[in-house]
Scaffold this active site. Structure first.
Site: not given
Length: 205
Positions: A165, A181
């Site tokens: 992301h 992440c």
């Protein structure tokens, strides 16, 4: 002076070999990190001079052997490679999970979202109670931790909970600061999003 230049070049070549991905050669980034208007949001420009040059988006030679379209994440070197084929890959600088939140393995891109909603997992809310107000999701926007785009990673067990992301915190690229992440600068995640297909294989090393 010439000797110092040779030594520096050899040192850089060695660092590439040790990174764990079979890359050779170097290219200089011409990627733009100017301000971008996207879906009504104005993504701020990123000061290129403050980003270590190896973490700028650039096409590099790549000899890993994976099929074009594969995404390789080298958590040690803080690089993400999108395999182009023909011995080349697009390389991006990334931020990775901090100590205790690292992970490795294979997954696939199951979903892609533009300006996604961010919902902190309950484990994160337990660690940081102030995030409880977002238990039902944080609206998309420039301060949303998922940034301008997110690619959702699934494996045989379903949703891994991990994402590729964007991030508004461009200064975190090249560092281990996330909860697992893989984060990219917003301008870079838009570029990767436009290249990667749903179903793409992702290998995290």
């Amino acid at each position: 002076m010439q000797l110092k230049t040779i030594v520096l070049a050899v040192g850089l070549m060695g660092a590439t070999v040790l990174s764990g991905c079979s890359t050779i050669g170097f290219s200089f980034s011409t990627a733009s990190y100017n301000s971008v208007v996207d879906a009504g949001y104005v993504i701020p420009a990123i000061p290129r001079t403050k980003i270590p040059p190896q973490f700028l988006r650039q096409e590099v030679r790549y000899e890993g052997g994976e099929a074009p379209g594969t995404i390789i994440v080298d958590t040690g070197a803080k690089y993400l490679y999108y395999v182009l084929g023909g011995g080349k890959a697009m390389r991006y600088g990334i931020g990775v999970g901090k100590q205790g939140f690292e992970w490795h393995g294979s997954a696939r891109v199951a979903l892609k979202r533009e300006w996604p909603t961010w919902t902190p997992p309950k484990e994160m809310i337990q660690r940081r109670p102030e995030l409880a107000e977002f238990r039902d999701g944080m609206d998309p926007g420039l301060q949303n931790p998922l940034g301008a785009r997110a690619l959702y990673l699934f494996n045989k067990g379903g949703d891994t909970g991990y994402r590729l992301h964007g991030t508004p915190e461009w200064w975190s690229i090249g560092k281990a600061m996330s909860s697992g992440c893989i984060r990219l600068m917003n301008q870079d995640i838009i570029d990767l999003y436009n290249r990667a297909e749903v179903g793409a294989k992702v290998v995290v090393r």
